[in-house]
Design a protein around this motif. Sequence first.
Motif, PDB file in Angstrom:
ATOM      1  N   SER A   1       6.876   6.543   6.093  1.00 46.46           N
ATOM      2  CA  SER A   1       5.685   6.943   5.355  1.00 46.46           C
ATOM      3  C   SER A   1       6.042   7.321   3.927  1.00 46.46           C
ATOM      4  O   SER A   1       7.177   7.746   3.650  1.00 46.46           O
ATOM      5  CB  SER A   1       5.001   8.129   6.038  1.00 46.46           C
ATOM      6  OG  SER A   1       5.769   9.316   5.861  1.00 46.46           O
ATOM      7  N   PRO A   2       5.092   7.196   2.994  1.00 47.96           N
ATOM      8  CA  PRO A   2       5.340   7.617   1.616  1.00 47.96           C
ATOM      9  C   PRO A   2       5.670   9.099   1.503  1.00 47.96           C
ATOM     10  O   PRO A   2       6.470   9.488   0.644  1.00 47.96           O
ATOM     11  CB  PRO A   2       4.011   7.289   0.918  1.00 47.96           C
ATOM     12  CG  PRO A   2       3.395   6.210   1.743  1.00 47.96           C
ATOM     13  CD  PRO A   2       3.789   6.538   3.150  1.00 47.96           C
ATOM     14  N   GLU A   3       5.065   9.905   2.346  1.00 41.24           N
ATOM     15  CA  GLU A   3       5.329  11.350   2.295  1.00 41.24           C
ATOM     16  C   GLU A   3       6.798  11.645   2.627  1.00 41.24           C
ATOM     17  O   GLU A   3       7.429  12.503   1.988  1.00 41.24           O
ATOM     18  CB  GLU A   3       4.406  12.078   3.273  1.00 41.24           C
ATOM     19  CG  GLU A   3       2.941  12.109   2.853  1.00 41.24           C
ATOM     20  CD  GLU A   3       2.227  10.765   3.062  1.00 41.24           C
ATOM     21  OE1 GLU A   3       1.141  10.579   2.488  1.00 41.24           O
ATOM     22  OE2 GLU A   3       2.777   9.904   3.801  1.00 41.24           O
TER      23      GLU A   3
ATOM     24  N   GLU B   1       1.708   7.288  -6.401  1.00 38.07           N
ATOM     25  CA  GLU B   1       0.666   8.292  -6.650  1.00 38.07           C
ATOM     26  C   GLU B   1       1.190   9.699  -6.356  1.00 38.07           C
ATOM     27  O   GLU B   1       0.891  10.650  -7.093  1.00 38.07           O
ATOM     28  CB  GLU B   1      -0.555   7.988  -5.785  1.00 38.07           C
ATOM     29  CG  GLU B   1      -1.290   6.719  -6.201  1.00 38.07           C
ATOM     30  CD  GLU B   1      -2.351   6.300  -5.191  1.00 38.07           C
ATOM     31  OE1 GLU B   1      -3.110   5.358  -5.493  1.00 38.07           O
ATOM     32  OE2 GLU B   1      -2.412   6.902  -4.086  1.00 38.07           O
ATOM     33  N   LEU B   2       1.973   9.830  -5.280  1.00 39.21           N
ATOM     34  CA  LEU B   2       2.525  11.139  -4.928  1.00 39.21           C
ATOM     35  C   LEU B   2       3.506  11.637  -5.991  1.00 39.21           C
ATOM     36  O   LEU B   2       3.584  12.843  -6.265  1.00 39.21           O
ATOM     37  CB  LEU B   2       3.241  11.052  -3.576  1.00 39.21           C
ATOM     38  CG  LEU B   2       2.371  10.874  -2.333  1.00 39.21           C
ATOM     39  CD1 LEU B   2       3.252  10.635  -1.108  1.00 39.21           C
ATOM     40  CD2 LEU B   2       1.481  12.087  -2.105  1.00 39.21           C
TER      41      LEU B   2
ATOM     42  N   PRO C   1       0.055   0.403  -9.548  1.00 45.92           N
ATOM     43  CA  PRO C   1       0.250   1.820  -9.259  1.00 45.92           C
ATOM     44  C   PRO C   1       0.357   2.598 -10.560  1.00 45.92           C
ATOM     45  O   PRO C   1       0.567   2.020 -11.636  1.00 45.92           O
ATOM     46  CB  PRO C   1       1.586   1.824  -8.509  1.00 45.92           C
ATOM     47  CG  PRO C   1       2.322   0.657  -9.094  1.00 45.92           C
ATOM     48  CD  PRO C   1       1.278  -0.386  -9.391  1.00 45.92           C
TER      49      PRO C   1
ATOM     50  N   ARG D   1       6.848   0.375   6.803  1.00 46.47           N
ATOM     51  CA  ARG D   1       5.769   0.767   7.708  1.00 46.47           C
ATOM     52  C   ARG D   1       6.106   0.307   9.131  1.00 46.47           C
ATOM     53  O   ARG D   1       6.657  -0.781   9.325  1.00 46.47           O
ATOM     54  CB  ARG D   1       4.452   0.146   7.255  1.00 46.47           C
ATOM     55  CG  ARG D   1       4.403  -1.350   7.403  1.00 46.47           C
ATOM     56  CD  ARG D   1       3.119  -1.976   6.907  1.00 46.47           C
ATOM     57  NE  ARG D   1       3.086  -2.076   5.458  1.00 46.47           N
ATOM     58  CZ  ARG D   1       2.370  -2.998   4.809  1.00 46.47           C
ATOM     59  NH1 ARG D   1       1.645  -3.883   5.480  1.00 46.47           N
ATOM     60  NH2 ARG D   1       2.371  -3.033   3.499  1.00 46.47           N
TER      61      ARG D   1
ATOM     62  N   THR E   1       0.832  -1.204   0.000  1.00 47.95           N
ATOM     63  CA  THR E   1       0.000   0.000   0.000  1.00 47.95           C
ATOM     64  C   THR E   1       0.867   1.254   0.000  1.00 47.95           C
ATOM     65  O   THR E   1       0.574   2.234  -0.694  1.00 47.95           O
ATOM     66  CB  THR E   1      -0.913   0.011   1.233  1.00 47.95           C
ATOM     67  OG1 THR E   1      -1.744  -1.155   1.215  1.00 47.95           O
ATOM     68  CG2 THR E   1      -1.804   1.242   1.253  1.00 47.95           C
ATOM     69  N   GLU E   2       1.961   1.220   0.774  1.00 47.84           N
ATOM     70  CA  GLU E   2       2.841   2.382   0.869  1.00 47.84           C
ATOM     71  C   GLU E   2       3.527   2.659  -0.469  1.00 47.84           C
ATOM     72  O   GLU E   2       3.687   3.823  -0.863  1.00 47.84           O
ATOM     73  CB  GLU E   2       3.891   2.155   1.960  1.00 47.84           C
ATOM     74  CG  GLU E   2       3.339   2.144   3.370  1.00 47.84           C
ATOM     75  CD  GLU E   2       2.620   0.844   3.714  1.00 47.84           C
ATOM     76  OE1 GLU E   2       1.841   0.850   4.681  1.00 47.84           O
ATOM     77  OE2 GLU E   2       2.838  -0.174   3.023  1.00 47.84           O
TER      78      GLU E   2
ATOM     79  N   ARG F   1       2.383   1.938  -3.455  1.00 47.27           N
ATOM     80  CA  ARG F   1       1.381   2.482  -4.372  1.00 47.27           C
ATOM     81  C   ARG F   1       1.087   3.949  -4.044  1.00 47.27           C
ATOM     82  O   ARG F   1       0.945   4.781  -4.943  1.00 47.27           O
ATOM     83  CB  ARG F   1       0.107   1.641  -4.303  1.00 47.27           C
ATOM     84  CG  ARG F   1      -0.906   1.949  -5.398  1.00 47.27           C
ATOM     85  CD  ARG F   1      -1.958   0.868  -5.503  1.00 47.27           C
ATOM     86  NE  ARG F   1      -2.642   0.613  -4.252  1.00 47.27           N
ATOM     87  CZ  ARG F   1      -2.468  -0.483  -3.515  1.00 47.27           C
ATOM     88  NH1 ARG F   1      -1.628  -1.419  -3.899  1.00 47.27           N
ATOM     89  NH2 ARG F   1      -3.130  -0.653  -2.386  1.00 47.27           N
ATOM     90  N   ARG F   2       1.012   4.267  -2.767  1.00 46.22           N
ATOM     91  CA  ARG F   2       0.778   5.651  -2.367  1.00 46.22           C
ATOM     92  C   ARG F   2       1.945   6.543  -2.788  1.00 46.22           C
ATOM     93  O   ARG F   2       1.745   7.671  -3.268  1.00 46.22           O
ATOM     94  CB  ARG F   2       0.569   5.731  -0.848  1.00 46.22           C
ATOM     95  CG  ARG F   2       0.474   7.139  -0.277  1.00 46.22           C
ATOM     96  CD  ARG F   2      -0.639   7.936  -0.912  1.00 46.22           C
ATOM     97  NE  ARG F   2      -0.706   9.293  -0.367  1.00 46.22           N
ATOM     98  CZ  ARG F   2      -1.266  10.308  -0.989  1.00 46.22           C
ATOM     99  NH1 ARG F   2      -1.814  10.151  -2.185  1.00 46.22           N
ATOM    100  NH2 ARG F   2      -1.293  11.504  -0.420  1.00 46.22           N
ATOM    101  N   LEU F   3       3.166   6.047  -2.654  1.00 49.15           N
ATOM    102  CA  LEU F   3       4.329   6.818  -3.075  1.00 49.15           C
ATOM    103  C   LEU F   3       4.293   7.064  -4.577  1.00 49.15           C
ATOM    104  O   LEU F   3       4.577   8.177  -5.042  1.00 49.15           O
ATOM    105  CB  LEU F   3       5.611   6.090  -2.687  1.00 49.15           C
ATOM    106  CG  LEU F   3       6.925   6.730  -3.147  1.00 49.15           C
ATOM    107  CD1 LEU F   3       7.065   8.147  -2.594  1.00 49.15           C
ATOM    108  CD2 LEU F   3       8.111   5.873  -2.731  1.00 49.15           C
TER     109      LEU F   3
END
Length: 245
Positions: free
Chosen positions: A233-235, A17-18, A41, A99, A10-11, A13-15
């Motif tokens: 975190s992805p951020e 997206e960012l 992703p 994570r 999930t992380e 994929r979120r990265l």
Amino acid sequence: MHVLILGGTTEARRLAELLHGTPGLTVTNSLAGRVASPRLPPGEVRIGGFGGVEGLTAWLREHRVEALIDATHPFAGTISFNAARAAASAHVPLLALRRPGWVPVDGDDWHEAPSLEAASSLLPALGERVFLTTGRMGLAAFAGLDALWFLVRSVDAPEGPRPVRSELLLDRGPFTLDGEREVLRRHRIDVVVTKDSGGEATAPKLTAAREAGVPVVVVRRPPVPQGVLEVGSPEEAARWLGHMR
């Protein structure tokens, strides 16, 4: 700048997206291919292994990768060590996006185990109806527990040995607390087995078990490469890339 994300989480994929659409940035997402229908992703996607350290090193050089982010599952230990060695050989900066693990709270009845085999040995003293949430790999560790009944949850159908007295539940997270409560109630679960995967997608089962007074066997994470910069975190991973540029 070419970034390779070792993903499947999930992380990761979120990265992706960012980072998607960032000018001057090319992102390649690498998936191991263990899930039949993965959630893809955004950006370029490659599926399959690299062929060990040498294969990954060659890929980094051939495709002129300038940053490598290991955002694989906490229990995908081999690829993390391969990534550390390949990044060092190819002189590519490496970041580990891992994570945080779960932490017990008041009311939890956790029993930690260093491996699936050790988790299996704990079960006869804890319950008779087991909710096994460790995925489709490694079920052979529980195959000899003929006196117990298992509800085996995984994304894809498992192959190879598994408990004889078992029911298969094919499902993919994220899971809800109400849904996990219903699973425990409907199947009369009296012990849960999980890996310490961390994250929010599968954490509701821990809350449901705590509410029901059900013990949880938690398989500890495998070791990770030492000396690799880590973020949670992805951020944070996106900010690391921003500083590099």
